[in-house]
Design an enzyme around this catalytic site. Structure first.
Site, PDB file in Angstrom:
ATOM      1  N   SER A   1       0.798  -1.433   0.117  1.00 16.45           N
ATOM      2  CA  SER A   1       0.090  -0.382   0.097  1.00 16.45           C
ATOM      3  C   SER A   1       0.730   1.094  -0.041  1.00 16.45           C
ATOM      4  O   SER A   1       0.437   2.010  -0.251  1.00 16.45           O
ATOM      5  CB  SER A   1      -0.571  -0.160   1.534  1.00 16.45           C
ATOM      6  OG  SER A   1      -0.085   0.291   1.951  1.00 16.45           O
TER       7      SER A   1
ATOM      8  N   GLY B   1      -1.954  -4.239   1.635  1.00 14.88           N
ATOM      9  CA  GLY B   1      -1.600  -5.170   1.856  1.00 14.88           C
ATOM     10  C   GLY B   1      -0.567  -6.704   1.369  1.00 14.88           C
ATOM     11  O   GLY B   1      -1.377  -7.970   2.383  1.00 14.88           O
TER      12      GLY B   1
ATOM     13  N   ASN C   1       4.233  -5.737   5.488  1.00 14.46           N
ATOM     14  CA  ASN C   1       3.246  -6.505   5.869  1.00 14.46           C
ATOM     15  C   ASN C   1       3.995  -7.637   5.612  1.00 14.46           C
ATOM     16  O   ASN C   1       3.124  -9.111   5.728  1.00 14.46           O
ATOM     17  CB  ASN C   1       2.108  -6.940   4.803  1.00 14.46           C
ATOM     18  CG  ASN C   1       1.341  -5.617   4.505  1.00 14.46           C
ATOM     19  OD1 ASN C   1       1.022  -5.238   5.337  1.00 14.46           O
ATOM     20  ND2 ASN C   1       1.237  -5.650   3.437  1.00 14.46           N
TER      21      ASN C   1
ATOM     22  N   ASP D   1      -2.018   7.880   9.834  1.00 17.31           N
ATOM     23  CA  ASP D   1      -1.801   6.503  11.006  1.00 17.31           C
ATOM     24  C   ASP D   1       0.309   6.421  10.361  1.00 17.31           C
ATOM     25  O   ASP D   1       0.311   7.521   9.338  1.00 17.31           O
ATOM     26  CB  ASP D   1      -1.758   5.089  10.592  1.00 17.31           C
ATOM     27  CG  ASP D   1      -1.600   4.858   8.248  1.00 17.31           C
ATOM     28  OD1 ASP D   1      -0.610   5.135   8.899  1.00 17.31           O
ATOM     29  OD2 ASP D   1      -2.922   4.223   8.259  1.00 17.31           O
TER      30      ASP D   1
ATOM     31  N   HIS E   1       1.144   5.485   6.546  1.00 22.58           N
ATOM     32  CA  HIS E   1       0.539   5.609   5.014  1.00 22.58           C
ATOM     33  C   HIS E   1       0.489   7.561   4.524  1.00 22.58           C
ATOM     34  O   HIS E   1       0.219   8.145   5.420  1.00 22.58           O
ATOM     35  CB  HIS E   1      -0.817   4.703   5.177  1.00 22.58           C
ATOM     36  CG  HIS E   1      -1.134   3.614   4.430  1.00 22.58           C
ATOM     37  ND1 HIS E   1      -0.885   2.921   5.760  1.00 22.58           N
ATOM     38  CD2 HIS E   1      -0.680   3.157   4.536  1.00 22.58           C
ATOM     39  CE1 HIS E   1      -1.909   1.807   5.663  1.00 22.58           C
ATOM     40  NE2 HIS E   1      -1.361   1.887   4.541  1.00 22.58           N
TER      41      HIS E   1
END
Ligand SMILES: *[C@@H]1O[C@H](CO)[C@@H](O)[C@H](O)[C@H]1NC(C)=O
Ligand SMILES: *[C@@H]1O[C@H](CO)[C@@H](O)[C@H](O)[C@H]1NC(C)=O
Length: 264
Positions: A35, A68, A100, A221, A224
């Site tokens: 992402s 993701g 991830n 957050d 990102h």
């Protein structure tokens, strides 16, 4: 006056027949990542840096990053294979994972976590009610790199972007293990692969920009980025290309000195 033979010559010189009989075209850059690189980033108000790379390059960019994903799930879903099926010799593939890939396979395997370790060791896990064999992060990246370079691609393995290094109010960035793994993986893939320490380039620029500017780059957050933040992250990658040894650097439109930051 343009004679027919001049016209034919002009056409022949723009479309050069490659040895395999296919027409040669400008190289394409494929982006494989998560992402932090993907179109629309991590959802509302965010964008992935892959969106902005096109503005610094003179050749097309195909952003194949998917939110993701990890080195493992990108592999298992056949996404590296899909890029290998599309590319022609001379194309570029940028591979950047890590956000991830951490975590634990127990008690619940989320389908993304890699087997711990740096080599060919494997883990046995249960995912989707099936027993699966999970490889290490370097194994997934090296397998992908070898698949892509065997098709004539130039591969760039890139370290992951930092989470907001101003999060605590005091600047703090330390590369995590995926930086070391990415560098070692590029070496293991061979001479058609290079490493860009994207995380460090971004961190250095973020340090210069200061807390107020950088905090605003993280609207949702600490992972990102906003569109403006993503543009800065893309420029840091371009700087890393210009400072490093990848053939992709010759397609960066901007001069090394015109891009923010210093070579590391
Ligand atoms: C896995 O098995 C459990 C128990 O049999 C079942 O409830 C669940 O729906 C299954 N999950 C998947 C993803 O198939
Ligand atoms: C390079 O220049 C273009 C304008 O031609 C600009 O859009 C892009 O952001 C610049 N890239 C870098 C890395 O400075």
């Amino acid at each position: 006056m343009c004679s027919l033979s001049t016209l034919v010559l002009a056409l022949v010189s723009t479309v050069v027949a490659a040895p395999n009989g296919l027409s040669k075209r400008a190289p394409t850059v494929y982006l494989a990542g998560d992402s932090t690189m993907a179109e629309n980033g991590g959802g509302s108000g965010t964008q992935g840096w892959g969106h902005y790379l096109q503005y610094s390059l003179s050749i097309p960019v195909m952003n194949k990053a998917v939110a993701g994903r990890s080195a493992r799930s990108y592999t298992v879903e056949g996404r590296f294979q899909a890029i290998a099926d599309l590319l022609v010799a001379g194309d570029f593939v940028v591979i950047e994972f890590g956000h991830n890939d951490g975590g634990s396979l127990t008690p619940t395997d989320n389908g993304r976590t890699d087997c711990p370790g740096t080599g060919s060791e494997t883990c046995t896990s249960t995912y989707d009610n099936e027993t699966v064999t999970v490889l290490t992060y370097p194994a997934y990246i090296i397998n992908a790199g070898k698949l892509l370079t065997a098709k004539g691609a130039n591969v760039i393995v890139s370290s992951p972007t930092p989470n907001n290094p101003w999060e605590t109010g005091t600047f703090s960035y330390a590369p995590n293990r995926f930086t070391t793994y990415s560098s070692a993986s590029a070496t293991a893939i061979g001479s058609a692969a290079t490493f860009v320490d994207h995380g460090q380039y971004v961190a250095n620029i973020f340090q210069t920009l200061g807390a107020t500017v950088v905090d605003a780059y993280f609207p949702k957050d600490h992972t990102h980025t906003s569109p403006t933040g993503a543009d800065t992250v893309a420029k840091a990658f371009a700087k890393g290309l210009k400072c490093g040894g990848s053939a992709l650097s010759s397609y960066v439109k901007n001069s090394t000195s015109s891009i923010q930051g210093s070579c590391i």
